[in-house]
Design a protein around this motif. Structure first.
Motif, mmCIF file in Angstrom:
data_model
loop_
_atom_site.group_PDB
_atom_site.id
_atom_site.type_symbol
_atom_site.label_atom_id
_atom_site.label_comp_id
_atom_site.label_asym_id
_atom_site.label_seq_id
_atom_site.Cartn_x
_atom_site.Cartn_y
_atom_site.Cartn_z
ATOM 1 N N LEU A 27 -2.587 -15.002 -4.655
ATOM 2 C CA LEU A 27 -2.916 -13.597 -4.397
ATOM 3 C C LEU A 27 -4.418 -13.419 -4.208
ATOM 4 O O LEU A 27 -4.848 -12.662 -3.330
ATOM 5 N N ASP A 28 -5.215 -14.115 -5.002
ATOM 6 C CA ASP A 28 -6.672 -14.060 -4.844
ATOM 7 C C ASP A 28 -7.103 -14.589 -3.483
ATOM 8 O O ASP A 28 -8.102 -14.140 -2.924
ATOM 9 N N GLN A 29 -6.334 -15.551 -2.959
ATOM 10 C CA GLN A 29 -6.620 -16.148 -1.649
ATOM 11 C C GLN A 29 -6.003 -15.323 -0.510
ATOM 12 O O GLN A 29 -6.033 -15.737 0.638
ATOM 13 N N LYS A 30 -5.428 -14.182 -0.854
ATOM 14 C CA LYS A 30 -4.749 -13.301 0.107
ATOM 15 C C LYS A 30 -3.533 -13.968 0.734
ATOM 16 O O LYS A 30 -3.152 -13.685 1.864
ATOM 17 N N GLU A 31 -2.904 -14.850 -0.015
ATOM 18 C CA GLU A 31 -1.681 -15.536 0.424
ATOM 19 C C GLU A 31 -0.471 -14.853 -0.216
ATOM 20 O O GLU A 31 0.355 -15.488 -0.881
ATOM 21 N N ASN A 32 -0.385 -13.542 -0.001
ATOM 22 C CA ASN A 32 0.653 -12.737 -0.649
ATOM 23 C C ASN A 32 2.056 -13.210 -0.300
ATOM 24 O O ASN A 32 2.928 -13.268 -1.170
ATOM 25 N N ASP A 33 2.296 -13.529 0.977
ATOM 26 C CA ASP A 33 3.637 -13.961 1.385
ATOM 27 C C ASP A 33 4.071 -15.214 0.640
ATOM 28 O O ASP A 33 5.217 -15.330 0.204
ATOM 29 N N GLN A 34 3.149 -16.163 0.485
ATOM 30 C CA GLN A 34 3.467 -17.403 -0.218
ATOM 31 C C GLN A 34 3.738 -17.119 -1.711
ATOM 32 O O GLN A 34 4.659 -17.681 -2.293
ATOM 33 N N GLN A 70 3.786 -6.129 -7.431
ATOM 34 C CA GLN A 70 4.122 -5.054 -6.495
ATOM 35 C C GLN A 70 3.353 -3.778 -6.819
ATOM 36 O O GLN A 70 2.860 -3.102 -5.908
ATOM 37 N N PHE A 71 3.219 -3.451 -8.103
ATOM 38 C CA PHE A 71 2.416 -2.280 -8.479
ATOM 39 C C PHE A 71 0.958 -2.480 -8.063
ATOM 40 O O PHE A 71 0.327 -1.575 -7.515
ATOM 41 N N LYS A 72 0.422 -3.671 -8.309
ATOM 42 C CA LYS A 72 -0.978 -3.955 -7.951
ATOM 43 C C LYS A 72 -1.206 -3.824 -6.449
ATOM 44 O O LYS A 72 -2.281 -3.428 -6.007
ATOM 45 N N LEU A 73 -0.193 -4.166 -5.662
ATOM 46 C CA LEU A 73 -0.313 -4.098 -4.207
ATOM 47 C C LEU A 73 0.170 -2.756 -3.650
ATOM 48 O O LEU A 73 0.372 -2.606 -2.452
ATOM 49 N N ASN A 74 0.344 -1.778 -4.547
ATOM 50 C CA ASN A 74 0.715 -0.409 -4.191
ATOM 51 C C ASN A 74 2.064 -0.290 -3.489
ATOM 52 O O ASN A 74 2.238 0.573 -2.636
ATOM 53 N N ALA A 109 8.354 -1.916 -6.677
ATOM 54 C CA ALA A 109 7.937 -2.233 -8.049
ATOM 55 C C ALA A 109 8.861 -1.583 -9.067
ATOM 56 O O ALA A 109 9.255 -2.220 -10.055
ATOM 57 N N PHE A 110 9.224 -0.332 -8.854
ATOM 58 C CA PHE A 110 10.143 0.336 -9.783
ATOM 59 C C PHE A 110 11.547 -0.282 -9.712
ATOM 60 O O PHE A 110 12.222 -0.410 -10.734
ATOM 61 N N GLU A 111 11.984 -0.661 -8.515
ATOM 62 C CA GLU A 111 13.286 -1.329 -8.391
ATOM 63 C C GLU A 111 13.287 -2.655 -9.157
ATOM 64 O O GLU A 111 14.241 -2.975 -9.869
ATOM 65 N N GLU A 129 1.309 -7.114 -20.147
ATOM 66 C CA GLU A 129 0.592 -8.373 -20.335
ATOM 67 C C GLU A 129 0.153 -8.926 -18.979
ATOM 68 O O GLU A 129 -0.952 -9.434 -18.832
ATOM 69 N N TYR A 130 1.027 -8.789 -17.982
ATOM 70 C CA TYR A 130 0.724 -9.302 -16.648
ATOM 71 C C TYR A 130 -0.187 -8.365 -15.863
ATOM 72 O O TYR A 130 -0.873 -8.812 -14.950
ATOM 73 N N ALA A 131 -0.181 -7.083 -16.204
ATOM 74 C CA ALA A 131 -1.022 -6.098 -15.519
ATOM 75 C C ALA A 131 -1.414 -5.010 -16.518
ATOM 76 O O ALA A 131 -0.822 -3.932 -16.549
ATOM 77 N N PRO A 132 -2.421 -5.297 -17.367
ATOM 78 C CA PRO A 132 -2.798 -4.356 -18.437
ATOM 79 C C PRO A 132 -3.145 -2.943 -17.950
ATOM 80 O O PRO A 132 -2.907 -1.973 -18.672
#
Length: 126
Positions: free
Chosen positions: A36-43, A69-73, A78-80, A98-101
């Protein structure tokens, strides 16, 4: 950066064969966060989706996917996903935070979790 990514993928693929993905997922999550930091969201999504397909009751991965999913809006997905995670392990909802404080301060998310828990837990009859 490209060399770092290739080396990380090589190490991850070697490591992933040796672990039980139903257990502690921290190493997998580190790699997902790296992608995700590398912008490799699909992977990153492909890895989570593959794991969920093979281990559909591994609730850690549903909570992680929801956090991403929440972080990426992508709130609808994300709710599903959060709903699926709560169906598997509603008493482990703290994993999402824990994963997204930063999500802990979101009243929509905490309200959703609380409402879900209230519908699951039997209340005494009056």
């Amino acid at each position: 950066k490209s060399g770092n990514r290739k080396e990380a993928e090589k190490i991850f693929k070697k490591y992933i064969k040796k672990i039980d993905l139903r257990g502690s997922p921290e190493s997998v999550f580190e790699y997902i966060d790296f992608l995700l930091d590398q912008k490799e969201n699909d992977q990153a999504f492909k890895i989570i989706d593959d794991i969920i397909k093979n281990y559909p009751k591994a609730f850690h991965y549903f909570f992680k996917l929801s956090a991403v999913q929440f972080k990426l809006n992508d709130s609808l997905k994300a709710f599903e996903t959060l709903n699926k995670a709560l169906c598997l392990a509603f008493n482990r909802n703290e994993l999402l935070f824990e994963y997204a404080p930063e999500l802990k301060d979101n009243p929509s998310i905490t309200g959703f979790i609380n409402e879900f828990k209230e519908t699951i837990i039997d209340k005494p009859q009056l």
